[in-house]
Enzyme design. Structure first.
Site, PDB file in Angstrom:
ATOM      1  N   SER A  51       1.190  -7.189  -0.755  1.00 21.83           N
ATOM      2  CA  SER A  51       1.744  -8.215   0.129  1.00 21.83           C
ATOM      3  C   SER A  51       0.893  -9.478   0.173  1.00 21.83           C
ATOM      4  O   SER A  51       1.373 -10.532   0.611  1.00 21.83           O
ATOM      5  CB  SER A  51       1.940  -7.670   1.551  1.00 21.83           C
ATOM      6  OG  SER A  51       0.711  -7.518   2.224  1.00 21.83           O
ATOM      7  N   THR A  83       0.826  -1.209   0.000  1.00 28.71           N
ATOM      8  CA  THR A  83       0.000   0.000   0.000  1.00 28.71           C
ATOM      9  C   THR A  83       0.855   1.252   0.000  1.00 28.71           C
ATOM     10  O   THR A  83       0.525   2.244  -0.668  1.00 28.71           O
ATOM     11  CB  THR A  83      -0.936   0.008   1.225  1.00 28.71           C
ATOM     12  OG1 THR A  83      -1.838  -1.090   1.129  1.00 28.71           O
ATOM     13  CG2 THR A  83      -1.729   1.299   1.310  1.00 28.71           C
ATOM     14  N   THR A 107       1.043  -4.319   4.345  1.00 27.03           N
ATOM     15  CA  THR A 107       0.737  -4.654   5.736  1.00 27.03           C
ATOM     16  C   THR A 107       0.094  -6.026   5.916  1.00 27.03           C
ATOM     17  O   THR A 107       0.232  -6.633   6.978  1.00 27.03           O
ATOM     18  CB  THR A 107      -0.207  -3.601   6.345  1.00 27.03           C
ATOM     19  OG1 THR A 107      -1.424  -3.553   5.584  1.00 27.03           O
ATOM     20  CG2 THR A 107       0.448  -2.225   6.355  1.00 27.03           C
ATOM     21  N   ASP A 108      -0.601  -6.530   4.906  1.00 27.30           N
ATOM     22  CA  ASP A 108      -1.422  -7.728   5.128  1.00 27.30           C
ATOM     23  C   ASP A 108      -0.617  -8.955   5.530  1.00 27.30           C
ATOM     24  O   ASP A 108      -1.078  -9.769   6.339  1.00 27.30           O
ATOM     25  CB  ASP A 108      -2.263  -8.036   3.885  1.00 27.30           C
ATOM     26  CG  ASP A 108      -3.434  -7.082   3.737  1.00 27.30           C
ATOM     27  OD1 ASP A 108      -3.733  -6.355   4.701  1.00 27.30           O
ATOM     28  OD2 ASP A 108      -4.051  -7.049   2.649  1.00 27.30           O
TER      29      ASP A 108
END
Length: 341
Positions: A53, A13, A84-85
């Site tokens: 990710s 992101t 972030t995932d």
């Protein structure tokens, strides 16, 4: 003299732009740095991936680990920008692939792309650079004014900026009006006892993570194994309880372990530990050979299992490995030995 920091850009992101298909990683590492203004570090950038990710998998973990190992003696610290995932999974796996890392390696990302006015990306990147220049050697995750051990980090929110928590240990450091303030509870390993950094990217991803629920059919575990699964992490109830009435999870675990399939028991509860010794429903599983993950995160437990299986270890060796603290991922008390016989 300015600290030399390497930024390894992988997408996510933080580097995304709007497209007809939604947010897509497009910004380069140099573009990320250019949006931060002047920084007191000597920064080198290398773009190694450009992925959301959700698409980062074992092959990418291997590439990231190799890049860190290759550059570990050229820089004072390394920052990895990442979506972030799956960042907590990557941070956990790097803790096992790069044991005894000799510099701080800090993963970070953002909830909002850096090109958006109110993005959290600039602060997270600045924090990551500060951590990479001042933390003790280890794998970290920096987010929302907190620096956490990578193998203790979990993503707990989808849209708020405080997306990550440090589970069962305090954050390594927090940003306050005094700057980056380190926790006195997070005592680093004695650097005199530090061994040489090792790179070992041999893993076996043929594992499964199962969340136990009332009515779960234990035969599904056998179906997983018949389909090629070679190890299972079970998120059990509370301290690690598993049912043995009607749908006998405990008996299924015993049969699988005798077939050489390691079964790791962790808790569905995010905080505090699993303890298979406390209740009958846990003791029965322990007697059948279930391996306790204690207070590990599920992300750390599944990546530790992948790495251990990648060494071609048997159930007993995996049990001993889970009885060992590699990078701060687990709390092992004195006289706490839950190895199987």
């Amino acid at each position: 003299m300015q600290k030399k920091i390497l930024l390894l850009s992988t997408g996510g992101t933080i580097a995304s732009v709007v497209s007809e298909a939604g947010l897509v990683p497009k910004e380069s590492g140099e573009q990320l740095i250019n949006m931060l203004g002047e920084l007191p570090y000597d920064i080198t950038v290398e773009d190694i991936l450009q992925l959301d990710s959700s698409n980062i998998q074992p092959e990418e973990w291997k590439l990231i680990a190799e890049k860190i190992y290759e550059n570990r003696n050229k820089y004072d610290g390394i920052v990895v920008s990442h979506g972030t995932d799956t960042m907590a999974y990557t941070a956990s796996m790097l803790s096992f692939m790069l044991q005894n890392i000799n510099i701080p390696v800090v993963l970070t990302g953002s909830q909002v792309p850096i090109n958006v006015v109110l993005s959290d990306a600039p602060d997270n990147l600045k924090l990551a650079f500060a951590a990479a220049s001042s933390c003790h050697p280890n794998i970290y995750l920096a987010f929302d004014r907190k620096v956490m051990l990578g193998c203790r980090s979990v993503k707990v929110r989808t849209i708020n900026f405080d997306a990550f928590e440090s589970v069962n240990v305090p954050p390594v450091a927090r940003v306050t009006s005094d700057g980056l303030v380190f926790s006195d509870q997070m005592v680093p390993k004695n650097t005199k006892d530090m061994k040489d950094t090792t790179l070992n990217t041999c893993i076996n991803p043929h594992v499964s993570l199962v969340k136990l629920f009332p009515g779960f059919d234990p035969n599904l575990l056998f179906a997983m194994v018949e389909s090629g699964c070679q190890g299972i992490v079970i998120e059990a109830y509370g301290l690690g309880g598993m049912n043995y009435i009607r749908r006998n999870m405990v008996a299924a675990i015993g049969k699988l372990i005798r077939r050489g399939i390691p079964i790791i028991a962790t808790s569905q509860c995010l905080y505090e530990r699993s303890d298979l010794t406390k209740y009958e429903v846990g003791r029965e599983a322990l007697l059948e050979g279930a391996i306790s993950a204690r207070d590990m995160t599920s992300e750390s437990a599944i990546t530790k299992l992948m790495w251990g299986l990648g060494q071609n270890w048997d159930v007993h060796q995996i049990s001993a490995f889970f009885n060992t603290d590699v990078a701060g991922e687990v709390t092992i008390e004195k006289d706490d030995n839950l190895q199987i016989d």
